[in-house]
Design a protein around this motif. Structure first.
Motif, short mmCIF file in Angstrom:
data_model
loop_
_atom_site.label_atom_id
_atom_site.label_comp_id
_atom_site.label_asym_id
_atom_site.label_seq_id
_atom_site.Cartn_x
_atom_site.Cartn_y
_atom_site.Cartn_z
N ASN A 39 0.95 -13.00 12.45
CA ASN A 39 0.16 -12.19 11.52
C ASN A 39 1.03 -11.16 10.80
O ASN A 39 0.87 -10.92 9.60
CB ASN A 39 -0.98 -11.49 12.26
CG ASN A 39 -2.04 -12.45 12.75
OD1 ASN A 39 -2.20 -13.55 12.20
ND2 ASN A 39 -2.77 -12.07 13.79
N TRP A 42 3.15 -12.89 8.18
CA TRP A 42 2.32 -13.27 7.04
C TRP A 42 2.14 -12.09 6.09
O TRP A 42 2.24 -12.23 4.87
CB TRP A 42 0.96 -13.79 7.51
CG TRP A 42 -0.06 -13.90 6.41
CD1 TRP A 42 -1.08 -13.04 6.14
CD2 TRP A 42 -0.13 -14.92 5.40
NE1 TRP A 42 -1.79 -13.44 5.04
CE2 TRP A 42 -1.23 -14.60 4.57
CE3 TRP A 42 0.62 -16.05 5.12
CZ2 TRP A 42 -1.59 -15.39 3.48
CZ3 TRP A 42 0.26 -16.84 4.04
CH2 TRP A 42 -0.83 -16.51 3.23
N LEU A 43 1.87 -10.92 6.64
CA LEU A 43 1.68 -9.73 5.79
C LEU A 43 2.97 -9.36 5.07
O LEU A 43 2.94 -8.90 3.93
CB LEU A 43 1.18 -8.57 6.65
CG LEU A 43 -0.24 -8.72 7.21
CD1 LEU A 43 -0.59 -7.56 8.11
CD2 LEU A 43 -1.26 -8.84 6.07
N LYS A 44 4.11 -9.59 5.71
CA LYS A 44 5.38 -9.36 5.02
C LYS A 44 5.54 -10.35 3.87
O LYS A 44 5.98 -9.99 2.77
CB LYS A 44 6.55 -9.54 6.01
CG LYS A 44 6.70 -8.44 7.04
CD LYS A 44 7.93 -8.75 7.89
CE LYS A 44 8.14 -7.75 8.98
NZ LYS A 44 9.33 -8.09 9.81
N THR A 46 3.29 -11.84 2.12
CA THR A 46 2.31 -11.69 1.03
C THR A 46 2.15 -10.25 0.59
O THR A 46 1.20 -9.94 -0.13
CB THR A 46 0.94 -12.24 1.48
OG1 THR A 46 0.50 -11.49 2.64
CG2 THR A 46 1.02 -13.71 1.83
N ASN A 48 1.17 -7.60 2.30
CA ASN A 48 -0.12 -7.13 2.79
C ASN A 48 -1.30 -7.76 2.05
O ASN A 48 -2.23 -7.08 1.58
CB ASN A 48 -0.22 -5.60 2.72
CG ASN A 48 0.71 -4.92 3.70
OD1 ASN A 48 0.60 -5.13 4.91
ND2 ASN A 48 1.66 -4.13 3.19
N ASN A 49 -1.23 -9.10 1.94
CA ASN A 49 -2.32 -9.87 1.30
C ASN A 49 -2.57 -9.46 -0.14
O ASN A 49 -3.73 -9.38 -0.60
CB ASN A 49 -3.62 -9.75 2.12
CG ASN A 49 -3.61 -10.63 3.35
OD1 ASN A 49 -3.20 -11.79 3.28
ND2 ASN A 49 -4.06 -10.09 4.47
N GLN A 65 -2.40 -19.55 7.57
CA GLN A 65 -1.37 -18.53 7.33
C GLN A 65 -0.21 -18.70 8.31
O GLN A 65 0.95 -18.55 7.93
CB GLN A 65 -2.00 -17.14 7.45
CG GLN A 65 -3.05 -16.86 6.39
CD GLN A 65 -3.93 -15.67 6.71
OE1 GLN A 65 -3.69 -14.94 7.68
NE2 GLN A 65 -4.95 -15.45 5.90
N VAL A 305 4.08 -3.28 6.96
CA VAL A 305 2.81 -3.99 7.06
C VAL A 305 1.69 -3.06 7.47
O VAL A 305 1.90 -2.09 8.20
CB VAL A 305 2.90 -5.18 8.05
CG1 VAL A 305 3.94 -6.17 7.58
CG2 VAL A 305 3.22 -4.69 9.45
N ASP A 306 0.51 -3.39 6.99
CA ASP A 306 -0.69 -2.64 7.32
C ASP A 306 -1.50 -3.47 8.31
O ASP A 306 -2.31 -4.31 7.93
CB ASP A 306 -1.50 -2.38 6.04
CG ASP A 306 -2.77 -1.57 6.31
OD1 ASP A 306 -2.84 -0.95 7.39
OD2 ASP A 306 -3.67 -1.57 5.45
N ILE A 307 -1.25 -3.25 9.59
CA ILE A 307 -1.93 -4.04 10.63
C ILE A 307 -2.11 -3.16 11.87
O ILE A 307 -1.26 -2.33 12.20
CB ILE A 307 -1.10 -5.30 11.00
CG1 ILE A 307 -1.91 -6.21 11.93
CG2 ILE A 307 0.24 -4.94 11.58
CD1 ILE A 307 -1.25 -7.56 12.19
#
Length: 541
Positions: A39, A42-44, A46, A48-49, A65, A305-307
Motif C-alpha cells: 500500500n 502504491w501511494l509513492k 501514484t 498519494n492517489n 494496486q 505518503v499519506d497513510i
C-alpha cells in the motif's frame, strides 16, 4: 484464512504471486504486513492517489494496486538489464558453458563494462540483490573468485537484454519482445504509469516471473514437491501454468497441498492434466525477502505518503488473568501446564500457558522467578515466530535486570545470550558479539562451585559465529578454539560410551560438536578477503 485475490486484466502471473504470498497475513516486521508495504509503495507510485495519474483509475481494487506495484519492480528490472548491457553484442555475452571453457579474454572486458555501470547505478542494486561488493573490476577481474562472482551476477543481468536482442520471431519470447517494444514513452530510461498500464494488460512469461521472484529473494526449487510434498520448503511459491493462465498452489498448510487458488474465477481448483509446476523456495526462510523489501522501497518515487500506520499486530488473543489472591501459587500450575505442553510439542498451548504464568509472576515481588520465566517465554517466542512479543518482553527484561541479585547470575547470562540471538536475527553482528562477550565476562567474574561446560561452550560458539559474520576471522578462530576446549572437557566428563540416539531431550552429543568445531576452525583459518570482493556474511554457522 486463505484469501483469493482477483487479477487485473491478464496479469495472472503477478496475481498468482499475490495469492501465494497472502499479503494481509504475511508479516515482514513485527508491526507491518506485506499488504501495508504494498500500500505504501502504491501511494509513492501514484503520488498519494493523484487523480491525474492514469494508474489510479486503471487499478480500482487493492489487489490490482498490489499487482501494479509488482509490475513496476519487474519493469524496473527489465529496464536495468537493457541499460547495463546497452550497445554490447549478445554474441559476446555467451556464458552457457563450463567455467573453464568460457572465452574469458572477451568476457573479462564485457563484465568490466557491466559491473562498472552497475556500481555507478546504486538505485538498481536492490533489483539484482547486489550490495556493491564487486569493486574495481579493471583491477580485480583476473582473480578466480572475482570472475565467478561476476559470472553469477552478469548471468542474471543479461537475460532480458539477450532475449530482446535475439532473432527469435515466434513463440512467447517473440510476443514478449513486441510487448516491450510497444511500451513507448521513455522506457527503458524511465518507467512511466502508461508503461505499467501497457504491460499489465499482457501475459507474463516464466522468465519474467522468475526474474521478479529472484529480486524478492526466491530461487527455483527442483525438488518435485507435487510427488514429495515433504520436500517443499516452508513458505515456497508454487506457480502453475495451465498453459496460458497462471494459478498458484495453496501451500499455507500441508493439509492444503494440492488446492489451487485461481485469481480468474476467484475460486479453488485441483491439479489438472497438463499443469506445469514451477517451484520457488525462499532464501533463509524468507529473511532475504523481508530484507529486500526494505531496500526495494528505495526504487519507488520519493514521495511522502499519506497513510495511517498499521495497527499493532496481535500475536496472542486478549489476556484475561484468573482472579486469585495467590498469584505465585497459581503461576506454578501454569508453569507445569506450559512445560507439559511444550514437551508434548503442543507449542501453541505452551506459549499461552507461559504467557499467563509470566503475567501472574509480574504481580508478585519475586523478581528472580519473573525474570527467569520471562527469559524462557521470550526464547520460546523467538523459536515460534512471535517476534513482536519477544521484542516487548526484551524491553521489560532490560528494566528488571538491575534489580536482580547475585542469585540471578545464570538468568542474567541467559538474558544476554537472548539479546545476542535477537541481534543476530537483525543481522546486527557487532552488537551480537558484544552481548556474547559481556555474558562471558559476567560468567568469568562470578564464582561458581563448578563452571558449566555447556554454558561456556554456547557462549564461546555464539561469539565465534558473530565474529565470523563480521569477517573478523582471527577473533572467530580464537572463540571457536575456546568453545572446543569446553566441548572436550564436557566430552571427557560425560564419556564417549553414550550413543547419540540414547541421549535424553536437550542433551548435546559432544563428539559431533567437537568435530563440527574442528571444521569451523579450519574454515575460518582459510578464509581471507580477496581484493575487490566483499562478503558481509560468511558461511560459518
Amino acid at each position: 484464512m486463505t484469501v483469493i485475490y482477483s487479477q487485473l486484466r491478464v496479469s495472472c502471473g503477478l496475481s498468482a504471486i499475490i495469492n501465494a504470498l497472502q499479503p494481509e497475513e504475511l508479516k515482514i516486521t513485527p508491526n507491518q504486513t506485506f499488504a501495508h508495504w504494498l500500500n505504501v509503495q502504491w501511494l509513492k507510485l501514484t503520488n498519494n492517489n493523484d487523480a491525474s495519474n492514469p494508474l489510479v483509475n486503471y487499478c480500482p481494487a487493492k489487489e490490482h494496486q498490489w499487482v501494479a506495484v509488482l509490475d513496476y519492480i519487474l519493469l524496473r528490472k527489465i529496464a536495468s538489464s537493457f541499460i547495463l548491457c546497452e550497445r554490447i553484442s549478445p554474441a559476446v555475452l555467451t556464458t552457457e558453458a563450463d567455467y573453464d571453457d568460457l572465452n574469458w579474454s572477451t568476457l573479462t572486458k564485457v563484465f568490466t563494462i557491466i559491473i562498472d555501470r552497475l556500481n555507478e547505478r546504486k538505485e538498481d542494486w536492490p533489483l539484482w540483490n547486489y550490495e556493491g561488493n564487486l569493486k574495481d573490476p579493471k583491477e580485480n577481474m583476473e582473480t578466480d573468485r572475482y570472475k565467478r562472482r561476476s559470472l553469477d551476477l552478469v548471468q542474471q543481468i543479461k537475460v532480458f537484454y539477450e532475449i530482446m536482442q535475439s532473432n527469435i520471431q515466434i513463440g512467447l519470447e517473440a510476443d514478449w519482445k513486441a510487448v516491450i517494444s510497444s511500451l513507448g514513452g521513455q522506457f527503458p530510461q524511465k518507467v512511466t504509469p502508461n508503461a505499467i498500464i501497457n504491460h499489465l494488460g499482457e501475459y507474463k512469461t516464466d522468465f519474467e516471473l522468475s526474474g521478479l521472484l529472484s529480486t524478492l529473494g526466491y530461487v527455483a526449487d527442483y525438488t518435485y514437491g507435487m510427488q514429495y510434498p515433504a520436500q517443499v520448503k516452508p513458505n515456497s511459491i508454487v506457480l502453475i501454468n495451465r498453459p496460458g493462465h497462471w494459478v498458484c498452489e495453496n501451500n499455507s498448510t500441508m493439509a492444503g497441498r494440492g488446492t489451487i487458488l485461481d485469481s480468474l474465477t476467484l475460486g479453488t481448483d485441483t491439479v489438472r492434466m497438463g499443469d506445469t509446476f514451477n517451484y520457488f523456495r525462499p532464501l533463509k526462510q524468507q529473511k532475504v525477502f523481508k530484507k529486500m523489501l526494505i531496500k526495494l522501497s528505495n526504487i519507488f518515487p520519493d514521495v511522502e505518503v499519506d497513510i495511517e500506520e498499521e495497527m499493532s499486530l496481535s500475536e496472542f488473543p486478549p489476556l484475561t488473568l484468573p482472579v486469585t489472591d495467590k498469584p505465585e501459587v497459581m503461576a506454578l500450575d501454569h508453569h507445569k501446564n506450559a512445560e507439559d505442553a511444550y514437551n508434548g510439542r503442543n507449542f501453541k498451548e505452551a506459549l499461552l500457558q507461559k504467557r499467563i504464568e509470566c503475567a501472574l509472576l509480574e504481580k508478585t515481588e519475586n523478581t528472580h522467578d519473573y525474570f527467569s520465566n520471562l527469559v524462557e517465554f521470550t526464547e520460546w517466542c523467538l523459536s515460534h515466530d512471535k517476534n513482536q512479543t519477544a521484542e516487548e518482553n526484551t524491553e521489560k527484561l532490560k528494566k528488571i535486570e538491575d534489580k536482580l541479585g547475585a542469585e540471578s547470575i545464570e538468568e542474567i547470562i541467559k538474558f544476554h545470550k537472548l539479546l545476542a540471538r535477537i541481534h543476530n536475527m537483525r543481522e546486527e553482528y557487532e552488537e551480537a558479539a558484544s552481548e556474547y562477550a559481556l555474558a562471558i565476562e559476567i560468567y568469568e567474574n562470578d564464582t561458581f562451585e563448578e563452571p558449566c561446560n555447556e554454558i561456556n561452550y554456547e557462549l564461546a560458539n555464539g561469539l565465534g559465529v558473530s565474529y565470523s559474520r563480521l569477517k573478523d576471522y582471527n577473533k572467530a578462530k580464537e572463540a571457536f578454539k575456546r568453545a572446543k576446549t569446553f566441548a572436550l572437557s564436557a566430552l571427557e566428563k560425560s564419556g564417549m560410551e553414550t550413543a547419540e540416539n540414547e541421549l535424553g531431550p536437550g542433551l548435546k552429543y559432544w563428539p559431533a560438536l567437537v568435530r563440527a568445531l574442528d571444521n569451523k576452525i579450519n574454515e575460518v583459518s582459510n578464509l581471507h578477503e580477496e581484493p575487490g570482493v566483499s562478503d558481509k556474511v560468511t558461511k560459518v554457522e
